[in-house]
Design an enzyme around this catalytic site. Structure first.
Site, PDB file in Angstrom:
ATOM      1  N   GLU A 329       0.898  -1.343   0.031  1.00  0.00           N
ATOM      2  CA  GLU A 329      -0.219   0.171   0.031  1.00  0.00           C
ATOM      3  C   GLU A 329       0.641   1.287  -0.135  1.00  0.00           C
ATOM      4  O   GLU A 329       0.354   2.335  -0.221  1.00  0.00           O
ATOM      5  CB  GLU A 329      -0.828  -0.187   1.403  1.00  0.00           C
ATOM      6  CG  GLU A 329      -2.171  -0.894   1.044  1.00  0.00           C
ATOM      7  CD  GLU A 329      -1.849  -2.362   1.475  1.00  0.00           C
ATOM      8  OE1 GLU A 329      -0.517  -2.684   1.670  1.00  0.00           O
ATOM      9  OE2 GLU A 329      -2.772  -3.075   1.529  1.00  0.00           O
ATOM     10  N   TRP A 445       3.268 -14.146   1.726  1.00  0.00           N
ATOM     11  CA  TRP A 445       2.108 -14.477   2.720  1.00  0.00           C
ATOM     12  C   TRP A 445       1.656 -15.918   2.522  1.00  0.00           C
ATOM     13  O   TRP A 445       1.263 -16.381   1.263  1.00  0.00           O
ATOM     14  CB  TRP A 445       1.154 -13.398   2.569  1.00  0.00           C
ATOM     15  CG  TRP A 445       1.586 -12.167   3.015  1.00  0.00           C
ATOM     16  CD1 TRP A 445       2.825 -11.625   3.285  1.00  0.00           C
ATOM     17  CD2 TRP A 445       0.491 -10.985   3.428  1.00  0.00           C
ATOM     18  NE1 TRP A 445       2.727 -10.418   4.024  1.00  0.00           N
ATOM     19  CE2 TRP A 445       1.322 -10.000   3.731  1.00  0.00           C
ATOM     20  CE3 TRP A 445      -0.793 -10.994   3.266  1.00  0.00           C
ATOM     21  CZ2 TRP A 445       0.716  -8.685   4.200  1.00  0.00           C
ATOM     22  CZ3 TRP A 445      -1.373  -9.637   3.756  1.00  0.00           C
ATOM     23  CH2 TRP A 445      -0.718  -8.565   4.166  1.00  0.00           C
TER      24      TRP A 445
HETATM   25  P1  AMP Z   1       3.490  -6.737   1.805  1.00  0.00           P
HETATM   26  O1  AMP Z   1       2.430  -5.913   1.429  1.00  0.00           O
HETATM   27  O2  AMP Z   1       3.538  -8.105   1.092  1.00  0.00           O
HETATM   28  O3  AMP Z   1       4.692  -6.212   1.396  1.00  0.00           O
HETATM   29  O4  AMP Z   1       3.260  -7.146   3.372  1.00  0.00           O
HETATM   30  C1  AMP Z   1       3.377  -5.965   4.239  1.00  0.00           C
HETATM   31  C2  AMP Z   1       3.230  -6.514   5.719  1.00  0.00           C
HETATM   32  O5  AMP Z   1       4.581  -7.171   5.854  1.00  0.00           O
HETATM   33  C3  AMP Z   1       3.427  -5.443   6.817  1.00  0.00           C
HETATM   34  O6  AMP Z   1       2.210  -4.902   6.930  1.00  0.00           O
HETATM   35  C4  AMP Z   1       4.108  -6.212   7.779  1.00  0.00           C
HETATM   36  O7  AMP Z   1       2.945  -7.033   8.578  1.00  0.00           O
HETATM   37  C5  AMP Z   1       5.100  -6.976   7.205  1.00  0.00           C
HETATM   38  N1  AMP Z   1       6.423  -6.340   7.416  1.00  0.00           N
HETATM   39  C6  AMP Z   1       7.161  -5.569   6.489  1.00  0.00           C
HETATM   40  N2  AMP Z   1       8.188  -5.010   6.893  1.00  0.00           N
HETATM   41  C7  AMP Z   1       8.172  -5.734   8.079  1.00  0.00           C
HETATM   42  C8  AMP Z   1       9.553  -5.432   8.994  1.00  0.00           C
HETATM   43  N3  AMP Z   1      10.448  -5.107   8.806  1.00  0.00           N
HETATM   44  N4  AMP Z   1       9.173  -6.034  10.176  1.00  0.00           N
HETATM   45  C9  AMP Z   1       8.137  -6.852  10.329  1.00  0.00           C
HETATM   46  N5  AMP Z   1       7.070  -7.061   9.822  1.00  0.00           N
HETATM   47  C10 AMP Z   1       7.367  -6.501   8.277  1.00  0.00           C
END
Ligand code: AMP
Length: 542
Positions: A329, A445
């Site tokens: 997002e 995911w």
């Molecule tokens: P995506 O849209 O697939 O990139 O996933 C985003 C999600 O990844 C976020 O809302 C977090 O839950 C997780 N995420 C991204 N970066 C981190 C980080 N450095 N530490 C922990 N969770 C993360």
């Protein structure tokens, strides 16, 4: 209003590739394609071939706003297509090939993609979904010559662009026009499409290039270890052009051996990727006793990076680790560069901050709220739901009627990130948990709900819960907990066979354990926190 007297120049993605083509024409872009062939090209060639892509799309009757999909690895053709699609004013829809076939078909149908650029590696996938994607008029296979395929209207990319004009003038678009579309993996309900404007891409790329972002500049040699189908490769394909850096695109082989070889051969100074990638690189370096002296720093994110990774990379290999947080997002929302104050602290204090998920990056405002929408203090310990807003944060999803993911209050529209976090006075965030209990394996995911739904279809399974537990290699892997019907013995293979038709193979649980009862919250939902705590010491089977 007294209007400023600046020129009316729109922020367009085409300006990035034009800049690189003009000022960094001979700077290398090195790509390995899916057949293992290494292509050595440069920004000038990428720019002129991107114009050919635009011309060929125009000849196909593609117009501004039309969605065009890519199912491809990180290579030079994918990069040309990135700029060719957006340059024309059509919308670059990057599809994640790791999703299930039905999900991919659903996403292409929802986006109404007109044309798909597909890597030869994914021909079988394209053939499997072709009948379910009626909006697609043509499949352009990213190769010189077409292999035998049942795909209707398939052409080889090289022949296709060579038949079009060799010059093309980018149209002067409105900077608010849509440039890219990327779907989140949709753990609850259908995937949601994030549509970024040209303005948003240029602004987020600028932020990424700043000193507190990834600090990239024209002296860099960058290895892109983030797939270009995941959040536009974290904007690095754009940042490399904006800064005129050398760019190395590794193709499908993201093995530690291949990455280490490229870091050494191409004198890589900066790279980015999910923790799993860097854990395997560190292991490879240890196993082979080799070194990567050119690499100065990396960005790691997508899931929580373990502190031990930073310790090893910095202490043993001299690589600074910037821990970033972000999401589809908004791309990058934080970065882990040290402030002047933190730079003066001792190493332990610095590492403690590096293990957090970075600091608020200018352009993405972050805020924590409690269940009543009240602000939670930035004290480093009070958790709240993380909200975000800013010029490159998604304000809504593409063609989604029932959007429950934003909240509006006196201060405006905020995106609910679904992450629970704490934030300290310096803006460092720590991700405490994900509101939706999604399982993150190697930066991708896995939906615990889909696993559970499939598992309860297995004979003898009364109830199931899937939780993500820490895993050395993948960050997290799914553990499946099942409550069996009375007098039924646990048959792991049968349960796996029952799940297999419903999920991608890499989603299958690494272990299955029978328990007496699954705990539930007051509203009847499975209490994943209790389960995670109970199995926190669980040893994965060899
Ligand atoms: P995506 O849209 O697939 O990139 O996933 C985003 C999600 O990844 C976020 O809302 C977090 O839950 C997780 N995420 C991204 N970066 C981190 C980080 N450095 N530490 C922990 N969770 C993360």
């Amino acid at each position: 209003m007294l209007r400023g007297l600046n020129m009316d120049r729109q922020l367009l993605v085409s300006s990035l590739i034009d800049y690189a083509g003009r000022n960094h024409s001979s700077t290398d872009v090195i790509a390995t394609d899916s057949s293992g062939i290494v292509h050595r090209t440069n920004w000038s060639e990428i720019c002129s071939r991107a114009r050919q892509v635009s011309a060929a799309l125009r000849d196909e009757g593609i117009s501004q706003g039309d969605r065009i999909a890519t199912i491809a690895w990180n290579d030079h053709r994918h990069l040309e297509v990135y700029y060719g699609i957006t340059g024309l004013g059509s919308v670059l829809h990057t599809v994640n090939p790791r999703l299930r076939d039905q999900q991919i078909a659903w996403i292409i149908r929802h986006a109404e993609d007109q044309l798909v650029f597909v890597d030869p590696d994914f021909l079988e996938l394209a053939e499997a979904i072709a009948l379910e994607t009626p909006s697609v008029r043509k499949w352009v296979v990213l190769t010189d010559e077409l292999q035998e395929t049942s795909l209707p209207n398939a052409v080889a990319y090289e022949q296709w662009i060579n038949e079009s004009a060799s010059t093309f003038d980018w149209p002067l678009l409105d900077e608010w026009s849509a440039a890219t579309l990327c779907y989140t993996s949709g753990t609850t309900g259908d995937p949601k499409g994030v549509m970024q404007s040209h303005r948003s891409i240029v602004l987020q790329t600028w932020a990424t290039c700043t000193g507190d972002g990834h600090n990239v500049n024209s002296s860099e040699s960058i290895l892109l270890a983030v797939p270009m189908f995941h959040v536009n490769g974290w904007a690095i394909p754009f940042a490399a052009a904006m800064s005129g850096a050398k760019l190395v695109l590794p193709g499908p082989d993201l093995s530690a051996k291949a990455l280490v070889r490229q870091i050494q051969d191409e004198q890589i100074t900066f790279s980015a990727g999910v923790p799993t990638i860097w854990l395997s690189v560190v292991q490879q370096l240890k196993d082979t006793g080799s070194d990567i002296p050119s690499l100065q720093r990396i960005a790691v994110g997508g899931s929580a990076a373990p502190r031990s990774l930073m310790d090893t990379l910095e202490d043993d290999y001299g690589v600074f680790v910037s821990h970033v947080w972000g999401m589809t997002e908004m791309t990058q929302g934080s970065a882990g560069r040290f402030t002047h104050r933190v730079a003066g602290l001792n190493r332990e204090e610095q590492r403690r901050r590096q293990a957090m998920a970075g600091r608020e990056l200018y352009g993405v405002e972050l805020r924590l709220v409690d269940a009543n929408g009240e602000d939670v203090p930035r004290d480093g310990s009070s958790p709240g739901e993380l909200l975000a807003r800013g010029p490159w944060v998604a304000g809504a999803y593409f063609d989604l009627a029932d959007d429950m993911t934003h909240i509006e209050d006196d201060s405006g529209n905020w995106l609910r990130t679904g992450d629970v976090a704490t934030m300290d006075t310096e803006g460092y965030i720590t991700i405490v948990d994900r509101a939706k209990d999604v399982i993150k394996s190697g930066g991708e995911w896995i939906s615990s709900i889909e696993l559970e739904n499939a598992a309860v279809g297995a004979p003898g399974v009364a109830e199931a819960a899937a939780v993500g537990l820490p895993h050395d290699r993948w960050g997290e892997r799914p553990l499946l907990l099942v409550v069996l019907e009375p007098d039924v013995e646990l048959e792991r293979d049968e349960i796996v066979e029952a799940i297999k038709p419903h999920v991608a193979s890499w989603w299958l649980p690494d272990a299955i354990v029978a328990i007496e009862e699954i705990p539930h919250t007051g509203t009847g939902k499975i209490d994943k926190k209790v389960l995670r705590d109970r199995f926190s010491e669980f040893d994965w089977p060899e």
